[in-house]
Structures are given as C-alpha cells and as structure tokens.
Scaffold this active site. Structure first.
Site, mmCIF file in Angstrom:
data_model
loop_
_atom_site.group_PDB
_atom_site.id
_atom_site.type_symbol
_atom_site.label_atom_id
_atom_site.label_comp_id
_atom_site.label_asym_id
_atom_site.label_seq_id
_atom_site.Cartn_x
_atom_site.Cartn_y
_atom_site.Cartn_z
ATOM 1 N N GLU A 1 0.822 -1.211 0.000
ATOM 2 C CA GLU A 1 0.000 0.000 0.000
ATOM 3 C C GLU A 1 0.861 1.268 0.000
ATOM 4 O O GLU A 1 0.652 2.194 0.767
ATOM 5 C CB GLU A 1 -0.959 -0.004 1.195
ATOM 6 C CG GLU A 1 -1.904 -1.195 1.160
ATOM 7 C CD GLU A 1 -2.984 -1.178 2.232
ATOM 8 O OE1 GLU A 1 -2.720 -0.662 3.338
ATOM 9 O OE2 GLU A 1 -4.072 -1.692 1.952
ATOM 10 N N ASP B 1 -8.400 -8.791 3.881
ATOM 11 C CA ASP B 1 -8.155 -7.700 4.833
ATOM 12 C C ASP B 1 -9.210 -7.623 5.926
ATOM 13 O O ASP B 1 -10.049 -6.724 5.893
ATOM 14 C CB ASP B 1 -8.112 -6.361 4.062
ATOM 15 C CG ASP B 1 -7.508 -5.251 4.907
ATOM 16 O OD1 ASP B 1 -6.985 -5.548 5.972
ATOM 17 O OD2 ASP B 1 -7.582 -4.085 4.472
ATOM 18 N N GLU C 1 -12.657 -2.193 11.885
ATOM 19 C CA GLU C 1 -12.627 -1.404 10.651
ATOM 20 C C GLU C 1 -13.732 -1.813 9.690
ATOM 21 O O GLU C 1 -14.350 -0.969 9.042
ATOM 22 C CB GLU C 1 -11.249 -1.588 9.990
ATOM 23 C CG GLU C 1 -11.131 -0.957 8.632
ATOM 24 C CD GLU C 1 -9.765 -1.193 7.982
ATOM 25 O OE1 GLU C 1 -8.880 -1.771 8.637
ATOM 26 O OE2 GLU C 1 -9.599 -0.790 6.819
HETATM 27 C C1 GCV Z 1 -2.425 0.338 8.498
HETATM 28 C C2 GCV Z 1 -6.004 -2.101 5.558
HETATM 29 C C3 GCV Z 1 -6.406 -0.839 6.272
HETATM 30 C C4 GCV Z 1 -5.238 0.119 6.386
HETATM 31 C C5 GCV Z 1 -4.095 -0.608 7.072
HETATM 32 C C6 GCV Z 1 -3.739 -1.844 6.252
HETATM 33 C C7 GCV Z 1 -2.645 -2.656 6.895
HETATM 34 O O1 GCV Z 1 -5.764 -1.850 4.215
HETATM 35 O O2 GCV Z 1 -7.487 -0.257 5.603
HETATM 36 O O3 GCV Z 1 -5.654 1.231 7.126
HETATM 37 O O4 GCV Z 1 -2.973 0.227 7.210
HETATM 38 O O5 GCV Z 1 -4.873 -2.662 6.166
HETATM 39 O O6 GCV Z 1 -2.958 -3.630 7.551
HETATM 40 O O7 GCV Z 1 -1.479 -2.324 6.726
#
Ligand code: GCV
Length: 708
Positions: free
Chosen positions: A303, A377, A405
């Site tokens: 990411e 995720d 989340e």
């Molecule tokens: C910390 C998901 C979440 C992100 C998070 C990522 C991760 O994509 O939406 O906020 O980033 O996981 O676990 O690194």
C-alpha cells in the site's frame, strides 16, 4: 414531632442516591471493576483468602500484591484475620516458596502455579512463578477466579502461555490520530512525553497484564521515520519504563526508508553496507534507552510503503538486515505478509502466498512473519490465510484486528471471539488432520520456538477505552486467546461478562448468547455467503458495493463481488484465479464445501439452489434480512437486561444497538437494491423492498467518518 413516613422516604431516597452513585459506571474500569460481592457470595472467598503477603521486593511483586489487595478488598472487603494468607513470590524471592519445592519447571519464564498449600503448619494460598511477571499473571488469575465466582477450595492451577509474543499493534500516529481507531485519540501523548506520564498508561498496562499481553507496538505500521529519532526514542523509553514492571515490552514500527529520511543516506537498499550500519547504530541507540526493547514491526512494499523491493531485494533481505541489527540485543523482527500490488494482474488473495512461500527458510532465526487471519483484509468473514501451514521453516504469527474497521466501527456490537476461534481452529491439513492454525501459531506444528499473536488495538482516549462497552470484550478475548489459542470463545465471553457486568445467571445466559451470535449477524447484514469488501471507499463505513472507479481495481467492491447478469461471486477455483490451489487439498475441499465461503470461491448463478433449497438470490435476501432481525433481537435482549446493569452503561449499549439496527437495515437495503439490478429478480414474498431507491444510497457521503 415524629414523622415516620417522611423519615422512611428520606432513608429510601438516601439509599437510592448512594446506590446510584455506587453503580454509576462509565466503563473505565474495564473487567477490573472489583465491585463488592453480595455477602453470601463473598463468604467462601473471605474465609479462604486472607491477608496478602508479598515475599520479596521488586516493583513487579509490589504491583502484584497491590492489585490483589485492591481486587480482594474491593470484592470481599477487609481480609478476615483468621483466613489463610495469600503468599506471592518466586523461589528466588521467597525462602518459604522455595521450601515448598513446587513443580515450577513447566511454568517456564511467564507461567505460574496457584495452590492451596500448608506453610509454617498453617493453610495458605500460594501464587508462585519462576519470574515476577509470572507472579503478576498468577495474581490476576486468582482475582479472575474470585471475580467469576469459581471454586477456590483446594486450588491447583498450573498455567503457562502457549504463545511467546503476545502483542498489541497500535496504528497510532504521532499527531494522536489513530488509523482505523474508533475510540477517540491515541493514548500516547507524544507531545508531553517523556516529562508527563499520563496515569492512564498505568491502567493500560494493568489491563494488558491481566490478560498476559506482553508487548505493545506503539506506532502505526504506516510509520513515520520520526519515531526513530532521538527525541521520540526518549519518549518511547518513558512508556517502556512505565510498562516494564507489568511485563510489557515496547516495540516500534520501522519505516524502511528511514536511512534516507533521518540517516542522510541516498539509499535504503538492505544490502548496502552503509544502510546496514545505519540500522545497527539505530538499534544500539534504541537499546541504550530501552534495554528490553522488543524489536521492530515492518510493513514494507505494501500500500505504497517503502521496502526492499524498491531495490530489487526480497522481503527476506529486508527483514534479515533489521534482524541483524536487533539480534545481538535479543530483539526480533515482525515482518508483515500483508503485501499486494495492483500492478500485478494476479488475484489479490494469492499475492502474499506467492511472495512468501518461495522465501521459506531464508529468514533469520529472529524474524517472524506476521500474517492476517485471511488473505484479503480483516473482513467480517474470511477463509484462513493460505500461508498458514505453507512455510514449515518460517515461524508465522497471526494478526487479527481487534478494532472493527470492517465490522461497523464502535457502534456495532460484534464479539470477535468466534471469528478468532474460527481461524485458530481451521485445519490447514499440512501435516495431516489436526494441523490447525492454532498449531502453526503456537509453533507445535513445525517445532518453532519463536511464536506470536498480534491484535490491532481498539484502544483510545474514550473513557470506556474501546469506543463501546462491548468492544472491551474484543481486547479481552484477544489477550486470552493470545495466551492460549485453544480457549473457547464462549467461555471467554462468559468470563468477561461476569467481570464486566454481572454474575447473575439471568444476565449471563442471554448476554453470552447475544455476544456469540453477534459477529454472525454482522456477516449476514453486510457480507453473507462469502461476499467481501463491499464497504465504502477508504473509510470503510457503510455499504458501497457499486464503487468501480478507484485508482486501483483491487480497492473496488466490484473487483470482489463480480456481480453480473449471470450471477455473483469471485471464481477462485481452477476456472478462475485458482487461489484455492494455495491450500492443501483436504483443506481446499473443506473450504469449498462450506457454504459460508460460497461466493468467496465461486461465481454462482442467481438461480442456483443452495442448501436451504432456495435460489441464491432468495437466499441472499433472506440472509440480509435475517441479519437485521438478529440485531432487533439483540436490542430486545439488551433492553431486558436493565435490572442487571448500571444505568449509564446500559443506556450507552442500548443507544449503540439502535444505531446498529438502523445501519444493518441500511446495509441490507443498499446491497439488495444494488444486486437486484443484476439479478433482475423480485424479492421473495413477504420480504420488504429497500426503503429507498438505489440512487439514494449511492449519493450518501461520509467525508468525516473516523479512523482514516
Ligand atoms: C495500516 C487495511 C487498512 C489500512 C491498514 C492496512 C494494513 O488496508 O485499511 O488502514 O494500514 O490494512 O494492515 O497495513
């Protein structure tokens, strides 16, 4: 003049005021409330547990003694003079404990024994361990027995953690915002540290120690290099000093490009000698400030985060470089396997496995690879991650999200114990039947000694710590399962509910059942039958299955549900991405046979009959609707619990359940309105149409949703 009526009324009013004051609670005390037990319930404990005697001097032993005095005093009142003492210590700190010659070998470095014994010819209860942290854990265990009203005559408890590294991962930023945090701001007041230490740090440590959590990663995995600069190391050291007596080590997330950003180098290439020297010096600097520093957690090449692949190197190259830096100090590296790239045409669910399996055997001994419970995720339901069991030479630790989340943030009541349990109990079949994820996590499947479990924390500055009363249960169950991944989520729910609310069976029966069903309700009203990632863009609040136009395909819901005129679901069998082949054949067969995963693995025709005998479309309508019904039932259950719960916490839970019910309905209506544009079928008889046309749901915007 005598006025008995008025007098009685005043007495009654006074009693009401004191009762209300005594019972006013906001959740700050978590499961460590230590409220007075009714006299009849207290009697056997008062008779058995007298004065607390700490044998030995150390901050940790003193904390253990103080906690026991606080807990027993609060629950049972002042100790009875003639009750047998409770003696705490280690064979090293206490000659009397040493003389008992207790079988402490199996307790290891962090376990403990709690026994009814005879000391100096008198009965006593002893809490003994090889280490002071073990004594502290034992003290909390004894308190738990009292708090949950377990029998304590003839105590013979032997406990040792089954997992070595039991850590919270805080996704806390230096400006005190929390990525995916729904409980206010970060607890860490970086600006005032190290000079000001908030008293909450101690309560945080107490709560974690009560569960056996022994580590905390202070900063977000989307890390800033600033966390590794001298001022921030000093601040982290202040937190480490506070947490140390509670058996908690501090870890930091490391930004891979730090050598460039704070080291003045031109590269962060892990094979470059100047880069290696930077990390070695940085580790030495950290260990000078924090001698028991746990090590680094790293999100790399994921990411948009920097990583070794920026230099044509592998994840093993990157992890091993950091491992070399912290290794001489006894530190570890937790290297995350949450990697995927939209430049690759490959199914996102397959990418981590493809990346890491070829690296098996190439990681340094103090590296552990951290793997999310599922391959996408933290969805309401995911099949277990195919990496579990697939890397016999590499220790893997499980990462779960405690924060919600993708499960409705703080206002949806979803007890995550059954979700963690589902993953831990899943059979990878890598070494025949019983090769469960729990056995990968505890190291027993492949004989690894470095083992771990990480939970993305749901903790913040809210008075109730976790954003809601019931979200505390998710912190609790994570800690308990990290200690012992074989515990039952139902038993843990019962424990938590007893300690947090009431030991009354009229409360426990309905509330534990409600907790146990709550995550499944979320699955039903958000993503039934294996659907996943239908949430609103970026904030992940509410439904947005129609989104198809983001910068990356693998962030859009349409990538995951693939609804079209023929049907819905992601074909991950041989005719599709073949992600299923990443599992051992028996595991693959079990996953495919389980209808819960239907649309995770297959694109299914709208008219195909499912196990209920209904068509897929009808089944989706029934499940979505049933999810809402379950929340309505939860509201009714909770309303009936008013006599057992203080007014403040009862009202908060009730209000949040009302929000959850509205939002469950929103999820159902928005998803059905959208999927119906593909299925082109009517809702089954008796099922209400969505409250609004699809355009209404599509137009909703939430620019200030929390946690981004
Ligand atoms: C910390 C998901 C979440 C992100 C998070 C990522 C991760 O994509 O939406 O906020 O980033 O996981 O676990 O690194």
């Amino acid at each position: 003049m005598k006025r008995p009526g008025l007098m009685r009324a005043l007495v009654a009013l006074f009693a009401l005021i004191t009762a209300t004051a005594a019972h006013a609670e906001d959740g700050y005390d978590l499961w460590l409330r230590y409220r007075p037990a009714p006299a009849a319930e207290a009697a056997p404990y008062r008779a058995a547990l007298g004065e607390v005697v700490v044998e030995g001097r150390s901050p940790t032993l003193a904390i253990a003694g103080d906690e026991l005095r606080r807990g027993l005093g609060g629950t049972l009142g002042a100790p009875a003079a003639d009750a047998p003492p409770v003696i705490l210590g280690t064979p090293g700190s206490s000659p009397r404990i040493a003389a008992l010659r207790l079988p402490l070998q199996a307790a290891g470095a962090e376990g403990y024994l709690i026994r009814s014994v005879t000391v100096d010819g008198r009965p006593a209860t002893v809490v003994a361990a090889n280490s002071e942290a073990g004594v502290l854990y034992g003290a909390f265990h004894l308190l738990r027995l009292v708090q949950t009203r377990r029998p304590i005559a003839r105590l013979d408890v032997a406990e040792a953690p089954k997992v070595k590294v039991r850590v919270l991962n805080h996704w806390d930023n230096l400006d005190r915002t929390v990525e995916r945090g729904y409980a206010g701001f970060s607890l860490w007041d970086w600006h005032k540290l190290p000079d000001w230490k908030d008293s909450r740090y101690v309560d945080y440590a107490r709560a974690n120690a009560s569960l056996g959590i022994n580590g905390t990663v202070l900063n977000n995995v989307n890390a800033k290099a600033d966390s590794l600069t001298a001022p921030y190391i000093e601040k982290a050291a202040a937190l480490a000093d506070t947490f140390r007596p509670y058996g908690i080590k501090v870890y930091l997330s490391a930004r891979f490009s730090s050598p460039i950003e704070i080291g003045g180098l031109k590269t962060a290439d892990p094979l470059d000698p100047t880069v290696r020297a930077f990390w070695k010096a940085k580790a030495d600097e950290i260990y000078r400030a924090i001698p028991d520093f746990g090590g680094f957690l790293v999100k790399a090449n994921s990411e948009g985060q920097p990583g070794p692949q920026d230099y044509g190197r592998s994840h093993a190259d990157g992890a091993n470089m950091l491992a070399e830096a912290v290794g001489p100090h006894g530190g570890i590296v937790m290297w995350r396997a949450f990697v995927y790239s939209n430049e690759q045409p490959e199914d996102r669910a397959k990418q981590a496995y493809n990346e890491f399996v070829p690296l098996d055997g190439r990681f340094a001994p103090n590296v552990i690879v951290q793997v999310k419970n599922g391959a996408i995720d933290f969805q309401p339901r995911e099949p277990f991650h195919p990496l579990f069991g697939a890397t016999p030479k590499t220790p893997l630790m499980l990462e779960v999200q405690i924060t919600k989340e993708y499960l409705g943030f703080a206002t949806h009541l979803a007890y995550l114990g059954p979700m963690y349990e589902e993953t831990l109990d899943a059979d990878t079949w890598r070494r025949g039947k019983g090769s469960t994820v729990a056995r990968v996590v505890d190291g027993s499947l492949f004989g690894h000694r470095l083992t771990g479990m990480a939970g993305v924390a749901n903790i913040g500055t809210d008075r109730n710590w976790s954003g809601s009363q019931f979200d505390q249960a998710n912190w609790y169950v994570f800690g308990r399962m990290a200690w012992d991944p074989y515990l039952s989520s139902r038993d843990i729910a019962g424990e938590w509910a007893r300690m947090t609310f009431s030991n009354d069976p009229r409360f426990l029966g309905p509330v534990v059942d409600m907790m146990m069903g709550s995550r499944e309700a979320v699955v039903d009203y958000m993503t039934p039958l294996g659907l996943h990632h239908l949430m609103g863009t970026s904030h992940h609040y509410g439904p947005a299955p129609w989104v198809d136009d983001l910068g990356r395909a693998d962030w859009t819901p349409v990538y995951y549900h693939r609804a079209d005129a023929a049907g819905i679901g992601f074909d991950r069998t041989k005719t599709g991405s073949d992600a299923i082949s990443q599992y051992a054949p028996r595991a693959a067969a079990e996953l495919l046979a389980d209808e819960k995963n239907l649309l995770w693995f297959r694109h299914v025709a709208w008219d195909r009959k499912v196990s209920s005998g209904r068509t897929l479309w009808d089944e989706l309508v029934v499940r979505y609707t049933d999810g809402v019904r379950q929340v309505s039932q939860m509201r009714r259950t909770w309303a009936a619990m008013a006599p057992h719960v203080d007014a403040e916490r009862h009202a908060e839970v009730a209000a949040f359940l009302a929000i959850q019910e509205q939002e469950a309905q929103w999820w159902r209506d928005a998803c059905l309105a959208y999927f119906q544009t593909f299925s082109k079928r009517p809702l089954p008889a008796g099922y209400a149409p969505p409250a609004h046309p699809l355009a209404h749901y599509k137009a909703l915007r939430f620019p200030y949703a929390p946690g981004i």
